[in-house]
Design an enzyme around this catalytic site. Structure first.
Site, PDB file in Angstrom:
ATOM      1  N   SER A 120      91.558  19.935  14.755  1.00 58.09           N
ATOM      2  CA  SER A 120      92.524  21.037  14.650  1.00 58.09           C
ATOM      3  C   SER A 120      93.959  20.666  15.032  1.00 58.09           C
ATOM      4  O   SER A 120      94.866  21.468  14.808  1.00 58.09           O
ATOM      5  CB  SER A 120      92.087  22.196  15.531  1.00 58.09           C
ATOM      6  OG  SER A 120      91.137  22.947  14.828  1.00 58.09           O
ATOM      7  N   LYS A 125      96.501  21.004  12.409  1.00 58.32           N
ATOM      8  CA  LYS A 125      97.067  22.306  12.032  1.00 58.32           C
ATOM      9  C   LYS A 125      98.554  22.402  12.368  1.00 58.32           C
ATOM     10  O   LYS A 125      99.291  23.193  11.764  1.00 58.32           O
ATOM     11  CB  LYS A 125      96.265  23.439  12.699  1.00 58.32           C
ATOM     12  CG  LYS A 125      94.817  23.502  12.155  1.00 58.32           C
ATOM     13  CD  LYS A 125      93.928  24.525  12.836  1.00 58.32           C
ATOM     14  CE  LYS A 125      92.614  24.712  12.097  1.00 58.32           C
ATOM     15  NZ  LYS A 125      91.395  24.397  12.736  1.00 58.32           N
ATOM     16  N   TYR A 151      91.215  21.739   3.317  1.00 58.29           N
ATOM     17  CA  TYR A 151      91.217  22.086   4.745  1.00 58.29           C
ATOM     18  C   TYR A 151      90.388  21.067   5.546  1.00 58.29           C
ATOM     19  O   TYR A 151      90.815  20.579   6.598  1.00 58.29           O
ATOM     20  CB  TYR A 151      90.672  23.515   4.943  1.00 58.29           C
ATOM     21  CG  TYR A 151      90.361  23.828   6.392  1.00 58.29           C
ATOM     22  CD1 TYR A 151      91.393  24.102   7.290  1.00 58.29           C
ATOM     23  CD2 TYR A 151      89.056  23.800   6.863  1.00 58.29           C
ATOM     24  CE1 TYR A 151      91.110  24.352   8.632  1.00 58.29           C
ATOM     25  CE2 TYR A 151      88.778  24.048   8.206  1.00 58.29           C
ATOM     26  CZ  TYR A 151      89.803  24.324   9.080  1.00 58.29           C
ATOM     27  OH  TYR A 151      89.528  24.551  10.409  1.00 58.29           O
ATOM     28  N   TYR A 191      92.676  27.544  21.306  1.00 53.30           N
ATOM     29  CA  TYR A 191      91.580  28.466  21.008  1.00 53.30           C
ATOM     30  C   TYR A 191      91.782  29.708  21.889  1.00 53.30           C
ATOM     31  O   TYR A 191      92.906  30.137  22.086  1.00 53.30           O
ATOM     32  CB  TYR A 191      90.222  27.784  21.232  1.00 53.30           C
ATOM     33  CG  TYR A 191      90.115  26.455  20.525  1.00 53.30           C
ATOM     34  CD1 TYR A 191      90.237  26.382  19.150  1.00 53.30           C
ATOM     35  CD2 TYR A 191      89.923  25.277  21.216  1.00 53.30           C
ATOM     36  CE1 TYR A 191      90.154  25.170  18.482  1.00 53.30           C
ATOM     37  CE2 TYR A 191      89.839  24.051  20.550  1.00 53.30           C
ATOM     38  CZ  TYR A 191      89.961  24.017  19.198  1.00 53.30           C
ATOM     39  OH  TYR A 191      89.897  22.818  18.529  1.00 53.30           O
ATOM     40  N   VAL A 249      88.537  19.742  18.360  1.00 51.51           N
ATOM     41  CA  VAL A 249      87.170  19.545  18.856  1.00 51.51           C
ATOM     42  C   VAL A 249      86.739  18.072  18.894  1.00 51.51           C
ATOM     43  O   VAL A 249      85.674  17.762  19.404  1.00 51.51           O
ATOM     44  CB  VAL A 249      86.115  20.379  18.089  1.00 51.51           C
ATOM     45  CG1 VAL A 249      86.304  21.852  18.310  1.00 51.51           C
ATOM     46  CG2 VAL A 249      86.099  20.028  16.619  1.00 51.51           C
TER      47      VAL A 249
HETATM   48  N1  GLU Z   1      86.877  21.136  11.396  1.00 49.07           N
HETATM   49  C1  GLU Z   1      86.705  22.090  12.432  1.00 49.07           C
HETATM   50  C2  GLU Z   1      86.407  23.473  11.854  1.00 49.07           C
HETATM   51  O1  GLU Z   1      87.083  23.882  10.999  1.00 49.07           O
HETATM   52  C3  GLU Z   1      87.966  22.141  13.256  1.00 49.07           C
HETATM   53  C4  GLU Z   1      87.581  22.505  14.576  1.00 49.07           C
HETATM   54  C5  GLU Z   1      88.670  22.352  15.588  1.00 49.07           C
HETATM   55  O2  GLU Z   1      89.098  21.247  15.954  1.00 49.07           O
HETATM   56  O3  GLU Z   1      89.061  23.409  16.070  1.00 49.07           O
HETATM   57  O4  GLU Z   1      85.514  24.136  12.264  1.00 49.07           O
END
Ligand code: GLU
Length: 304
Positions: A63, A66, A188, A240, A258
């Site tokens: 993530s 992002k 994505y 998060y 993650v």
């Molecule tokens: N590829 C993970 C998902 O989309 C990303 C998770 C993350 O790092 O928050 O669930």
């Protein structure tokens, strides 16, 4: 500030946290990673680099990507982005469907999965060669031409990506995805699969730390105000549903993934990246968070 001494003492002081938590195991490629690794790298705006531990070992940035996709989308469509994605913390888990349904397909922010999937849709629509353009942007930011996607990770994310597919369908139902759902999900997951080490990520995040310098990398040109706003969203939404806890303990804007990485910035001073795969219940690296808490405590440098 003697950052090298500080990070050496951090490495000693995070030892008692070794072995706590476990790494993400929802796909084989992440489950296979040796969980007992720890790396840290600080990159100052003056160009000094300090690192310790496994700072050269590439990991799945997940993530953290992002932040890069948000930067590209802001460059492409500016404030029109906020008509499709909000900028408030979500207070729910990163892949929650409930809030998205209640708020009729407008994701709370670009760092929860729903928001990042909308951002991926925008990049797919606007970029001539989305996969190449995205990776060239990261290569330019870091100065490392070898950074790449891990297609095995992207493929298995898709195979196990039931919840993300549900999110994408809900977004499409509310007309907040323009493209084909399969293509958007594929892109994505590619974005999440990029592999970098602590040193590369610290180099990339330096551009966000020093927003007085003109942000211009790989065709992405952002104003200082846009970079400042990306930092603001990292501060409020980067961890998060633990963004408040991170602000409380560390006090720096940042983004976690993650894969166990955390990238953070101290505006006008440095970028810092920590990586350790074992996560807490919220999905943030246990040793990583502890290391950053120690960093701002020991240096008495924090934005607060
Ligand atoms: N590829 C993970 C998902 O989309 C990303 C998770 C993350 O790092 O928050 O669930």
């Amino acid at each position: 500030m003697k950052y090298q001494e500080v990070i050496e003492s951090i490495c000693r002081e995070v030892k008692p946290f070794e072995g706590l938590g476990k790494q993400a195991d929802y796909i084989p490629a992440l489950a296979r990673v040796n969980p007992d690794q720890f790396g840290i790298c600080i990159h100052t705006v003056h160009g000094d680099v300090y690192s310790e531990g496994d700072a050269d070992v590439p990991f799945s940035i997940q993530s953290i990507s992002k932040v890069f996709s948000l930067a590209m989308a802001l460059n492409l469509i500016g404030d029109r982005l906020w008509e499709r994605v909000g900028k408030e913390p979500s207070g729910t888990s990163f892949n929650s469907l409930i809030q998205l349904e209640a708020e009729r397909g407008k994701p709370r922010n670009p760092f929860i999965n729903a928001g990042a999937i909308v951002v991926a849709d925008i990049l797919l629509e606007k970029l001539p060669n989305p996969e190449e353009d995205f990776i060239s942007f990261i290569r330019e930011l870091t100065g490392n031409p070898d950074i790449n996607y891990n297609e095995e990770v992207a493929r298995s994310e898709r195979e196990k990506g039931y919840l993300n597919a549900a999110i994408a369908n809900l977004l499409k139902y509310h007309d907040n995805i323009k493209g084909d759902i399969e293509e958007v999900l594929h892109f994505y997951f590619m974005l999440c699969s990029v592999e970098m080490n602590c040193k590369d990520l610290a180099a990339a995040f330096l551009a966000f730390a020093d927003h007085r310098k003109h942000f211009s990398y790989g065709g992405v040109d952002l104003s200082s105000s846009q970079v400042k706003r990306i930092n603001a969203i990292m501060q409020t939404c980067g961890f998060y549903d633990e963004a408040g806890e991170f602000s409380f303990l560390v006090g720096l804007p940042g983004k976690s993934g993650v894969g166990g990485g955390i990238a953070a910035v101290y505006p006008m001073r440095y970028s810092v990246v920590v990586w350790s795969p074992r996560l807490n219940q919220k999905g943030n690296s246990i040793m990583g968070m502890k290391a950053l808490e120690l960093l701002t405590t020991k240096t008495r440098e924090s934005i607060f």
